[in-house]
Design an enzyme around this catalytic site. Structure first.
Site, PDB file in Angstrom:
ATOM      1  N   LEU A  59       0.873  -1.167   0.000  1.00  0.00           N
ATOM      2  CA  LEU A  59       0.000   0.000   0.000  1.00  0.00           C
ATOM      3  C   LEU A  59       0.910   1.216   0.000  1.00  0.00           C
ATOM      4  O   LEU A  59       1.514   1.545   1.028  1.00  0.00           O
ATOM      5  CB  LEU A  59      -0.910   0.012   1.224  1.00  0.00           C
ATOM      6  CG  LEU A  59      -1.702  -1.262   1.539  1.00  0.00           C
ATOM      7  CD1 LEU A  59      -2.615  -1.017   2.731  1.00  0.00           C
ATOM      8  CD2 LEU A  59      -2.493  -1.739   0.326  1.00  0.00           C
ATOM      9  N   HIS A  60       1.021   1.883  -1.135  1.00  0.00           N
ATOM     10  CA  HIS A  60       1.968   2.997  -1.237  1.00  0.00           C
ATOM     11  C   HIS A  60       1.222   4.321  -1.252  1.00  0.00           C
ATOM     12  O   HIS A  60       0.383   4.574  -2.124  1.00  0.00           O
ATOM     13  CB  HIS A  60       2.826   2.880  -2.493  1.00  0.00           C
ATOM     14  CG  HIS A  60       3.937   3.885  -2.523  1.00  0.00           C
ATOM     15  ND1 HIS A  60       5.143   3.668  -1.903  1.00  0.00           N
ATOM     16  CD2 HIS A  60       4.008   5.127  -3.064  1.00  0.00           C
ATOM     17  CE1 HIS A  60       5.920   4.722  -2.067  1.00  0.00           C
ATOM     18  NE2 HIS A  60       5.252   5.630  -2.758  1.00  0.00           N
ATOM     19  N   GLU A 102      -1.090  12.278   0.456  1.00  0.00           N
ATOM     20  CA  GLU A 102       0.054  13.190   0.496  1.00  0.00           C
ATOM     21  C   GLU A 102       0.247  13.739   1.915  1.00  0.00           C
ATOM     22  O   GLU A 102      -0.698  14.166   2.574  1.00  0.00           O
ATOM     23  CB  GLU A 102      -0.186  14.351  -0.471  1.00  0.00           C
ATOM     24  CG  GLU A 102       1.034  15.209  -0.726  1.00  0.00           C
ATOM     25  CD  GLU A 102       2.012  14.579  -1.706  1.00  0.00           C
ATOM     26  OE1 GLU A 102       3.191  14.432  -1.321  1.00  0.00           O
ATOM     27  OE2 GLU A 102       1.605  14.243  -2.830  1.00  0.00           O
ATOM     28  N   THR A 124       8.460  15.388  12.142  1.00  0.00           N
ATOM     29  CA  THR A 124       7.291  15.277  11.254  1.00  0.00           C
ATOM     30  C   THR A 124       5.988  15.158  12.035  1.00  0.00           C
ATOM     31  O   THR A 124       4.956  15.670  11.597  1.00  0.00           O
ATOM     32  CB  THR A 124       7.450  14.064  10.318  1.00  0.00           C
ATOM     33  OG1 THR A 124       7.724  12.903  11.088  1.00  0.00           O
ATOM     34  CG2 THR A 124       8.579  14.288   9.334  1.00  0.00           C
ATOM     35  N   ASP A 136      -1.111  11.215  11.683  1.00  0.00           N
ATOM     36  CA  ASP A 136      -1.326  10.409  10.483  1.00  0.00           C
ATOM     37  C   ASP A 136      -2.823  10.394  10.189  1.00  0.00           C
ATOM     38  O   ASP A 136      -3.604   9.811  10.954  1.00  0.00           O
ATOM     39  CB  ASP A 136      -0.797   8.989  10.671  1.00  0.00           C
ATOM     40  CG  ASP A 136      -0.736   8.193   9.378  1.00  0.00           C
ATOM     41  OD1 ASP A 136      -1.428   8.578   8.413  1.00  0.00           O
ATOM     42  OD2 ASP A 136       0.005   7.193   9.329  1.00  0.00           O
ATOM     43  N   ARG A 138      -4.218   9.235   7.330  1.00  0.00           N
ATOM     44  CA  ARG A 138      -4.544   8.314   6.250  1.00  0.00           C
ATOM     45  C   ARG A 138      -5.560   7.267   6.686  1.00  0.00           C
ATOM     46  O   ARG A 138      -5.585   6.842   7.849  1.00  0.00           O
ATOM     47  CB  ARG A 138      -3.276   7.603   5.759  1.00  0.00           C
ATOM     48  CG  ARG A 138      -2.289   8.515   5.067  1.00  0.00           C
ATOM     49  CD  ARG A 138      -0.992   7.788   4.754  1.00  0.00           C
ATOM     50  NE  ARG A 138      -0.262   7.410   5.967  1.00  0.00           N
ATOM     51  CZ  ARG A 138       0.906   6.777   5.966  1.00  0.00           C
ATOM     52  NH1 ARG A 138       1.471   6.440   4.822  1.00  0.00           N
ATOM     53  NH2 ARG A 138       1.508   6.490   7.118  1.00  0.00           N
TER      54      ARG A 138
END
Length: 450
Positions: A59-60, A102, A124, A136, A138
């Protein structure tokens, strides 16, 4: 929560790592994604309990700066190419390129704002939090929907992020194994990688030099890095050849006994070479005489695809290569092999692919490599016997030849390496060479093509 992903287009995409099926999707949130896959048949299914058949899946997350612009602030671009190479080598699997991810889901502009905060000293995680975003953001519901559409319910997940594994499990995708994906740290991204490990739970770097090499990372120093680092770092197709022979140039006695010319350390070296390639090639006579397995047993590592060049189709059906099922085997036979009750291909085990050599010409080394490249097998080790290795060397297709000599005199037997004769020593081949000891044996590495 599951969301839908509609398939919109299907085509092919030739890449540096092989030709993939390219499938486009749009999810119910409006994001467009693509799946680059190999060997997945729609509707075939790999449901729960299908561990041996589970394909390799990555999963990229979309990363314009890393994937397209070559940024070294992250490791995304290198991970993408490493994942494509791994799926191509496996011959079955997929890389899902997930849009809307992104900056771990905060978007391109916000990621650049986070970069500016990182320039001022934040890591980060803290940069995302300072901008009012989660560390995160995502989600992987679209990935699960795409896998459903591809008929995949169980995967071997290529990721160093345990959160991806947990997310897929929660979405009903069985993760039968998670294989770490690690690339070498750079000065520009070492803090980023450290933050992923220490604050986001990602796997750490490999624990030893050999594990590092298997994952595509070349250690800074050490014997293994010196011996195999250039092979790991090599981009694109690579052809190796290996022979172990006596001081007087024989690989077996005159009765064909070849167990063992060289010692245990050289066999370990051979198994390391096997672990670093996609395919290992032997001649039919060698495979029949030695009943070899061509697997990786003396060191950790993946088994290569075994390739037997057997123009006469004489390899006995009971040999390990045709019966053990441990690794894929490609049995290449000549066009003159007759049909009938004993026709090769009738009743072969599922791990064996029978290939009839096209046309009536000999099995030209360059054409053999083309045949393997068409199957995504571009890193090749030619292992024996002596005539086969000599033919590949004479054809000029071998990049590096590993020739191990043992302190033994056979006197008469099966010849090892033979090259075209020269009229004078000044005309003799003198490639770049280096040597190291493998117990009592001497390994000589010859660079035949830069």
């Amino acid at each position: 929560m599951r969301i839908a992903a509609e398939r919109l287009a299907d085509t092919t995409l030739p890449t540096a790592h092989g030709t993939f099926r390219l499938t486009a999707y749009r999810d119910s949130d409006g994001h467009e994604h693509v799946a680059l896959s190999l060997g997945l048949a729609d509707g075939a299914g790999d449901g729960p309990g299908a561990a041996p058949a589970a394909p390799l899946v990555r999963l990229h997350s979309e990363c314009l700066t890393g994937d397209a612009l070559g940024s070294r602030r992250c490791d995304c671009g290198e991970q993408l190419h490493q994942a494509l190479a791994a799926v191509a080598a496996a011959g079955r699997g997929a890389v899902l390129y997930l849009r809307g991810h992104e900056g771990r889901g905060i978007g391109l502009v916000e990621k650049m704002r986070a970069y500016a905060l990182q320039d001022g000293g934040l890591d980060t995680v803290d940069a995302n939090l300072a901008l009012g975003h989660p560390a995160d953001a995502r989600t992987y519901a679209a990935a699960a929907a795409i896998l459903d559409d591809l008929g995949v319910g169980a995967v071997r997940l290529l990721s160093s992020n345990p959160a991806k594994e947990a997310a897929l499990r929660e979405l009903g995708i069985e993760v039968v194994a998670r294989e770490r994906l690690t690339v070498a740290a750079r000065p520009e991204n070492v803090r980023y990688l450290t933050t992923k490990r220490e604050r986001m739970g990602h796997d750490g770097p490999p624990v030893d030099d050999w594990e590092a090499l298997l994952s595509g990372v070349v250690p800074a120093a050490g014997d293994l890095a010196d011996r195999y680092g250039a092979l790991v770092a090599h981009a694109g197709p690579l052809v190796l050849a290996q022979l172990g022979q006596s001081l007087d140039g024989f690989i077996a006695s005159r009765t064909g006994d070849a167990r063992f010319v060289t010692g245990e350390e050289d066999r370990e070296h051979l198994h390391r070479l096997r672990a670093l390639v996609d395919a290992v090639v032997v001649g039919g006579a060698t495979a029949a005489r030695d009943d070899c397995r061509l697997t990786v047993r003396d060191v950790p590592g993946p088994h290569p695809t075994r390739v037997v060049l057997d123009p006469g189709g004489r390899l006995p059906r009971e040999t390990a290569l045709l019966t053990d099922g441990v690794a894929p085997t490609i049995w290449v036979v000549g066009p003159q092999v007759t049909c009938g009750e004993d026709e090769p291909g009738a009743g072969l085990a599922p791990h064996v692919e029978l290939v009839r050599w096209p046309g009536s010409w000999a099995m030209d080394p360059a054409a053999v490599l083309d045949l393997l490249a068409d199957r995504g097998l571009e890193r090749v080790l030619v292992e024996g016997g002596g005539r086969l290795v000599s033919a590949f060397v004479a054809a000029g297709v071998v990049d590096r030849l590993f020739l191990t000599t043992a302190p033994v005199l056979v006197g008469d037997g099966v010849p090892g390496l033979r090259v075209e004769g020269r009229d004078s020593m000044a005309e003799a081949l003198r490639p770049t060479a280096r040597r190291w000891l493998a117990g009592e044996d001497v390994v000589t590495e010859l660079v035949l093509r830069p």
